[in-house]
Design a protein around this motif. Structure first.
Motif, PDB file in Angstrom:
ATOM      1  N   UNK A  52      35.069  32.161  47.995  1.00  0.00           N
ATOM      2  CA  UNK A  52      34.699  32.635  46.657  1.00  0.00           C
ATOM      3  C   UNK A  52      34.983  34.119  46.501  1.00  0.00           C
ATOM      4  N   UNK A  53      34.962  34.851  47.625  1.00  0.00           N
ATOM      5  CA  UNK A  53      35.285  36.280  47.637  1.00  0.00           C
ATOM      6  C   UNK A  53      36.512  36.481  48.517  1.00  0.00           C
ATOM      7  N   UNK A  54      37.537  37.094  47.980  1.00  0.00           N
ATOM      8  CA  UNK A  54      38.804  37.244  48.689  1.00  0.00           C
ATOM      9  C   UNK A  54      39.220  38.699  48.853  1.00  0.00           C
ATOM     10  N   UNK A  55      38.297  39.606  48.610  1.00  0.00           N
ATOM     11  CA  UNK A  55      38.610  41.027  48.639  1.00  0.00           C
ATOM     12  C   UNK A  55      37.657  41.781  49.558  1.00  0.00           C
ATOM     13  N   UNK A 220      33.749  38.539  40.927  1.00  0.00           N
ATOM     14  CA  UNK A 220      34.400  38.630  39.623  1.00  0.00           C
ATOM     15  C   UNK A 220      35.756  39.327  39.639  1.00  0.00           C
ATOM     16  N   UNK A 221      36.137  39.921  40.777  1.00  0.00           N
ATOM     17  CA  UNK A 221      37.288  40.815  40.747  1.00  0.00           C
ATOM     18  C   UNK A 221      38.366  40.471  41.768  1.00  0.00           C
ATOM     19  N   UNK A 222      38.468  39.199  42.138  1.00  0.00           N
ATOM     20  CA  UNK A 222      39.505  38.803  43.090  1.00  0.00           C
ATOM     21  C   UNK A 222      40.902  39.122  42.581  1.00  0.00           C
ATOM     22  N   UNK A 223      41.090  39.060  41.284  1.00  0.00           N
ATOM     23  CA  UNK A 223      42.411  39.319  40.691  1.00  0.00           C
ATOM     24  C   UNK A 223      42.660  40.805  40.489  1.00  0.00           C
ATOM     25  N   UNK A 225      41.178  43.732  42.556  1.00  0.00           N
ATOM     26  CA  UNK A 225      40.321  44.294  43.609  1.00  0.00           C
ATOM     27  C   UNK A 225      39.940  45.748  43.390  1.00  0.00           C
ATOM     28  N   UNK A 226      40.861  46.543  42.855  1.00  0.00           N
ATOM     29  CA  UNK A 226      40.605  47.978  42.707  1.00  0.00           C
ATOM     30  C   UNK A 226      39.480  48.273  41.722  1.00  0.00           C
ATOM     31  N   UNK A 227      39.080  47.276  40.941  1.00  0.00           N
ATOM     32  CA  UNK A 227      38.003  47.479  39.971  1.00  0.00           C
ATOM     33  C   UNK A 227      36.661  46.929  40.453  1.00  0.00           C
ATOM     34  N   UNK A 228      36.631  46.390  41.675  1.00  0.00           N
ATOM     35  CA  UNK A 228      35.463  45.626  42.117  1.00  0.00           C
ATOM     36  C   UNK A 228      34.239  46.467  42.441  1.00  0.00           C
ATOM     37  N   UNK A 229      34.429  47.612  43.066  1.00  0.00           N
ATOM     38  CA  UNK A 229      33.296  48.444  43.472  1.00  0.00           C
ATOM     39  C   UNK A 229      32.875  49.319  42.303  1.00  0.00           C
ATOM     40  N   UNK A 230      31.794  48.942  41.630  1.00  0.00           N
ATOM     41  CA  UNK A 230      31.360  49.631  40.407  1.00  0.00           C
ATOM     42  C   UNK A 230      29.830  49.674  40.351  1.00  0.00           C
ATOM     43  N   UNK A 231      29.204  50.377  41.296  1.00  0.00           N
ATOM     44  CA  UNK A 231      27.736  50.327  41.425  1.00  0.00           C
ATOM     45  C   UNK A 231      26.976  50.858  40.226  1.00  0.00           C
ATOM     46  N   UNK A 232      27.580  51.720  39.424  1.00  0.00           N
ATOM     47  CA  UNK A 232      26.849  52.332  38.314  1.00  0.00           C
ATOM     48  C   UNK A 232      27.265  51.781  36.955  1.00  0.00           C
ATOM     49  N   UNK A 233      28.016  50.683  36.960  1.00  0.00           N
ATOM     50  CA  UNK A 233      28.472  50.076  35.709  1.00  0.00           C
ATOM     51  C   UNK A 233      27.528  48.960  35.267  1.00  0.00           C
ATOM     52  N   UNK A 240      30.855  45.196  47.778  1.00  0.00           N
ATOM     53  CA  UNK A 240      32.132  44.864  48.406  1.00  0.00           C
ATOM     54  C   UNK A 240      32.030  45.209  49.888  1.00  0.00           C
ATOM     55  N   UNK A 241      32.390  44.273  50.760  1.00  0.00           N
ATOM     56  CA  UNK A 241      32.397  44.564  52.185  1.00  0.00           C
ATOM     57  C   UNK A 241      33.479  45.586  52.504  1.00  0.00           C
ATOM     58  N   UNK A 242      33.212  46.450  53.480  1.00  0.00           N
ATOM     59  CA  UNK A 242      34.197  47.443  53.881  1.00  0.00           C
ATOM     60  C   UNK A 242      34.028  47.818  55.338  1.00  0.00           C
TER      61      UNK A 242
END
Length: 259
Positions: A52-55, A220-223, A225-233, A240-242
């Protein structure tokens, strides 16, 4: 009782090293921050196509083998070369040559690192060997390399330090806590210098699915990825795992000025 006359020493950071998803080394890391670049992308280290998560935020183009002796490469988790690289950078940035330290200086140079998952991804790999009929490929150092405590010792052994060598594992605050403890040791005169920071590499299929079961990762952001980490939105939907390592040289102001 606490001595009210005691005045803690001022503590400063004199060296920094990092291995991150947006750059390896201080200059590359800072350049990416200035440009607002994201380190989140499609997972490349394993097949996550049916997850379900690919990023995730992976460190790419990292020559981990260069950080280790050939005989050690099979037997340590990825956190070890990540930490070794960041520590070497930090020592160089601080202008400290470990080979020139006196026995007394080595005795007063400690290490406190933070890690949340330590060698869990390494452990998962060993399980795969055992349960797929490839037990001969499994490492004989599975237990010491899977536990957290050996990480700080890797740095102590690398530089020949004989000061305290501790691991702090308090989840997401591990490295912050480690830096706080290291600063206290220096401020109170228990150690003259410290290597401190954090390292983690929790990227493996089982760990990914474990986080998925907790429903804490963004799906929500598999397509994009660069928009996925948005803690204050307002439309944030999870973390996102890192992976990566950030290590500092911490010492007293007097020590830094003297050097």
């Amino acid at each position: 009782m606490f001595n009210k006359q005691f005045k803690p020493r001022r503590v400063v950071i004199t060296g920094f090293g990092c291995v991150t998803p947006v750059g390896i080394g201080r200059d590359a890391y800072w350049s990416s921050l200035e440009k607002g670049e994201s380190g989140v992308r499609k997972i490349q280290s394993f097949d996550a196509g049916d997850s379900a998560v690919q990023i995730a935020a992976e460190v790419l183009d990292f020559d981990w083998k260069a950080e280790l002796n050939p005989k050690d490469r099979k037997h340590v988790p990825r956190t070890v070369p990540l930490a070794l690289s960041a520590a070497r950078q930090a020592m160089k940035d601080a202008g400290i040559d470990a080979a020139e330290l006196t026995p007394e200086q080595r005795q007063n140079f400690g290490v406190v690192l933070g890690t949340g998952g330590g060698g869990l991804s390494f452990t998962e790999k060993q399980y795969d060997f055992w349960f797929s009929g490839n037990k001969n490929k499994a490492s004989i150092y599975t237990i010491p390399s899977s536990t957290h405590g050996g990480l700080s010792s890797e740095l102590s052994m690398l530089f020949g330090f004989h000061g305290l060598s501790h691991i702090v594992s308090t989840g997401c605050t591990s490295s912050t806590d480690a830096i706080g403890y290291a600063a206290q040791h220096v401020a109170l005169g228990k150690q003259e210098m410290m290597l401190s920071g954090g390292v983690d590499s929790p990227l493996a299929r089982g760990i990914l699915e474990g986080f998925n079961v907790m429903t804490v990762l963004t799906k929500e952001w598999n397509a994009e990825p660069h928009r996925a980490s948005r803690p204050f939105s307002k439309d944030r939907s999870g973390i996102v795992l890192g992976e990566g390592a950030w290590i500092f040289v911490i010492e007293s102001l007097e020590s830094a000025l003297h050097r």
